[in-house]
Design a protein around this motif. Structure first.
Motif, mmCIF file in Angstrom:
data_model
loop_
_atom_site.group_PDB
_atom_site.id
_atom_site.type_symbol
_atom_site.label_atom_id
_atom_site.label_comp_id
_atom_site.label_asym_id
_atom_site.label_seq_id
_atom_site.Cartn_x
_atom_site.Cartn_y
_atom_site.Cartn_z
ATOM 1 N N ASP A 183 -1.016 4.121 -12.772
ATOM 2 C CA ASP A 183 -1.057 2.752 -12.506
ATOM 3 C C ASP A 183 -0.206 1.978 -13.306
ATOM 4 O O ASP A 183 0.150 0.691 -12.874
ATOM 5 N N GLU A 184 0.235 2.426 -14.464
ATOM 6 C CA GLU A 184 1.510 1.594 -15.254
ATOM 7 C C GLU A 184 2.689 1.788 -14.412
ATOM 8 O O GLU A 184 3.315 0.699 -14.241
ATOM 9 N N ALA A 185 2.980 2.917 -13.796
ATOM 10 C CA ALA A 185 4.231 2.901 -12.841
ATOM 11 C C ALA A 185 3.994 1.751 -11.588
ATOM 12 O O ALA A 185 5.038 1.223 -11.341
ATOM 13 N N GLU A 186 2.891 1.787 -11.067
ATOM 14 C CA GLU A 186 2.590 0.805 -10.025
ATOM 15 C C GLU A 186 2.765 -0.702 -10.586
ATOM 16 O O GLU A 186 3.255 -1.394 -9.823
ATOM 17 N N ASP A 187 2.312 -0.832 -11.618
ATOM 18 C CA ASP A 187 2.436 -2.297 -12.394
ATOM 19 C C ASP A 187 3.984 -2.537 -12.482
ATOM 20 O O ASP A 187 4.342 -3.708 -12.190
ATOM 21 N N LYS A 188 4.757 -1.715 -12.991
ATOM 22 C CA LYS A 188 6.144 -2.014 -13.272
ATOM 23 C C LYS A 188 6.741 -2.230 -12.064
ATOM 24 O O LYS A 188 7.769 -2.726 -11.958
ATOM 25 N N THR A 189 6.524 -1.102 -11.065
ATOM 26 C CA THR A 189 7.207 -1.425 -9.668
ATOM 27 C C THR A 189 6.856 -2.875 -9.181
ATOM 28 O O THR A 189 8.011 -3.352 -8.754
ATOM 29 N N MET A 203 0.856 -1.165 -0.058
ATOM 30 C CA MET A 203 -0.073 -0.250 -0.125
ATOM 31 C C MET A 203 0.896 1.207 0.031
ATOM 32 O O MET A 203 0.649 2.441 -0.707
ATOM 33 N N ALA A 204 2.017 1.249 0.761
ATOM 34 C CA ALA A 204 2.842 2.362 0.820
ATOM 35 C C ALA A 204 3.305 2.868 -0.472
ATOM 36 O O ALA A 204 3.766 3.904 -0.677
ATOM 37 N N ASP A 205 3.429 1.828 -1.540
ATOM 38 C CA ASP A 205 4.087 2.179 -2.989
ATOM 39 C C ASP A 205 2.999 3.187 -3.690
ATOM 40 O O ASP A 205 3.542 3.852 -4.297
ATOM 41 N N LYS A 206 1.651 3.180 -3.242
ATOM 42 C CA LYS A 206 0.865 3.888 -4.227
ATOM 43 C C LYS A 206 0.897 5.423 -3.638
ATOM 44 O O LYS A 206 0.522 6.262 -4.344
ATOM 45 N N ALA A 207 1.191 5.717 -2.447
ATOM 46 C CA ALA A 207 1.138 7.076 -1.983
ATOM 47 C C ALA A 207 2.187 8.019 -2.576
ATOM 48 O O ALA A 207 1.607 8.923 -3.066
ATOM 49 N N PRO A 208 3.358 7.689 -2.840
ATOM 50 C CA PRO A 208 3.972 8.724 -3.815
ATOM 51 C C PRO A 208 3.534 8.885 -5.032
ATOM 52 O O PRO A 208 3.332 10.091 -5.676
ATOM 53 N N ALA A 209 3.159 7.927 -5.821
ATOM 54 C CA ALA A 209 2.485 8.216 -7.307
ATOM 55 C C ALA A 209 1.168 8.992 -7.079
ATOM 56 O O ALA A 209 1.114 9.737 -7.977
ATOM 57 N N GLU A 210 0.559 8.319 -5.905
ATOM 58 C CA GLU A 210 -0.868 9.252 -6.128
ATOM 59 C C GLU A 210 -0.472 10.729 -5.586
ATOM 60 O O GLU A 210 -1.526 11.447 -6.224
ATOM 61 N N ALA A 211 0.298 10.998 -4.874
ATOM 62 C CA ALA A 211 0.725 12.246 -4.298
ATOM 63 C C ALA A 211 1.097 13.311 -5.329
ATOM 64 O O ALA A 211 0.779 14.372 -5.815
ATOM 65 N N ILE A 212 2.052 12.622 -6.273
ATOM 66 C CA ILE A 212 2.638 13.296 -7.391
ATOM 67 C C ILE A 212 1.475 13.549 -8.471
ATOM 68 O O ILE A 212 1.359 14.599 -9.067
ATOM 69 N N ALA A 213 0.490 12.613 -8.629
ATOM 70 C CA ALA A 213 -0.441 12.758 -9.763
ATOM 71 C C ALA A 213 -1.539 13.989 -9.294
ATOM 72 O O ALA A 213 -2.090 14.768 -9.736
ATOM 73 N N GLU A 214 -1.866 13.770 -7.894
ATOM 74 C CA GLU A 214 -2.619 14.728 -7.255
ATOM 75 C C GLU A 214 -2.166 16.171 -7.370
ATOM 76 O O GLU A 214 -2.755 17.099 -7.543
#
Length: 94
Positions: free
Chosen positions: A55-61, A1-12
């Motif tokens: 979503d793509e970055a999360e998949d690649k991660t 779950m922690a992986d999503k926070a930086p990507a979501e924060a950047i997107a937001e």
């Protein structure tokens, strides 16, 4: 779950910045309703693009993490080699 926070924060943050900039321009230029609709459509499209990129970055991660878990020795060797190459490139700059 922690992986999503930086990507979501950047997107937001990016979406918020774009929205703020477009709203500022809209206010300053006194644009027509048609232009406002186009701006809002652009914001919507940008949000979709940012969500897809996240979503793509999360998949690649996930793929990279899985490979690191399967091949930890190889992963360390690759990281070390990359560090050496970067070190050599940086030392040449001086």
């Amino acid at each position: 779950m922690a992986d999503k926070a930086p990507a979501e924060a950047i997107a937001e943050k990016t979406t918020r910045s774009i929205t703020d900039a477009l709203e500022y321009l809209e206010d300053k230029l006194k644009v027509s309703q048609d232009t406002r609709d186009k701006i809002n459509g652009s914001i919507d499209r940008l949000q979709v693009i940012l969500e897809e990129a996240r979503d793509e970055a999360e998949d690649k991660t996930k793929v990279v993490r899985r490979q690191i878990r399967r091949h930890p020795g190889t992963s360390v060797a690759i990281a070390a080699a990359a560090g050496v190459v970067i070190g050599l490139l940086l030392s040449r700059r001086d």
